[in-house]
Design a protein around this motif. Sequence first.
Motif, short mmCIF file in Angstrom:
data_model
loop_
_atom_site.label_atom_id
_atom_site.label_comp_id
_atom_site.label_asym_id
_atom_site.label_seq_id
_atom_site.Cartn_x
_atom_site.Cartn_y
_atom_site.Cartn_z
N UNK A 42 -14.91 1.77 -9.47
CA UNK A 42 -14.71 1.62 -8.00
C UNK A 42 -13.24 1.48 -7.63
N UNK A 43 -12.99 1.82 -6.18
CA UNK A 43 -11.63 1.71 -5.97
C UNK A 43 -11.15 0.32 -6.05
N UNK A 44 -11.66 -0.73 -5.64
CA UNK A 44 -11.12 -2.00 -5.86
C UNK A 44 -10.65 -2.30 -7.44
N UNK A 45 -11.37 -1.70 -8.27
CA UNK A 45 -10.91 -1.72 -9.69
C UNK A 45 -9.44 -1.08 -9.94
N UNK A 46 -9.28 -0.01 -9.42
CA UNK A 46 -8.20 0.88 -9.46
C UNK A 46 -7.06 0.14 -8.94
N UNK A 47 -7.14 -0.49 -7.87
CA UNK A 47 -5.95 -1.31 -7.20
C UNK A 47 -5.98 -2.67 -7.64
N UNK A 48 -6.76 -2.97 -8.83
CA UNK A 48 -6.88 -4.41 -9.21
C UNK A 48 -6.99 -5.31 -7.98
N UNK A 49 -8.09 -5.15 -6.98
CA UNK A 49 -8.35 -5.69 -5.82
C UNK A 49 -7.52 -5.86 -4.92
N UNK A 50 -6.47 -5.15 -4.87
CA UNK A 50 -5.28 -5.23 -3.83
C UNK A 50 -5.72 -4.29 -2.81
N UNK A 77 -4.50 5.52 -13.96
CA UNK A 77 -4.60 5.86 -12.44
C UNK A 77 -3.04 5.70 -12.17
N UNK A 78 -2.23 5.20 -12.57
CA UNK A 78 -0.64 5.29 -12.06
C UNK A 78 -0.17 6.24 -12.69
N UNK A 79 -0.48 6.73 -14.21
CA UNK A 79 0.06 7.52 -14.86
C UNK A 79 -0.31 9.01 -14.25
N UNK A 123 -1.21 2.50 -5.37
CA UNK A 123 -0.74 2.86 -6.91
C UNK A 123 0.60 3.32 -6.41
N UNK A 124 0.94 4.02 -5.32
CA UNK A 124 2.36 4.47 -4.98
C UNK A 124 3.44 3.46 -4.96
#
Length: 127
Positions: free
Chosen positions: A20-28, A55-57, A86-87
């Motif tokens: 889920x998107x909130x997982x990719x951005x650590x909830x941010x 994801x950052x990589x 991420x950016x």
Amino acid sequence: MRQEPLEGPWLDDDAGRLVRPYTVSNGRTKPTAQFDLLTMVMATGERPRSYLGPDHTHVLQLCGGPVSVAEIAAQIAQPAVVAKVLLSDLVDCGAITSRAPVRAPLSSDPTDRELLEAVLDGLRRRL
């Protein structure tokens, strides 16, 4: 009939993205850097001092040449706000630089020939 995932183990044809998107951005939900969808980003060649995650990589690999935030979001199949988070992490660690879009001066004439020719030239170079 079940098909193989499109992009590794995190994407499934039937279920879609499994993370889920909130997982990719650590909830941010708010990036630390200011980005517009047309902001251009590019790798600096500097490597992050610590490992940020897959994801950052992936995003860093997409930034080999100038690319817009909107293109990054489309490539990683995530909402724009997730791509911006991420950016911004990559900007904060010096791995990428960003350049805000240049705004064309407003003209009182919507059919300004010079502006239309500049757009046409840009499209021709892009295609």
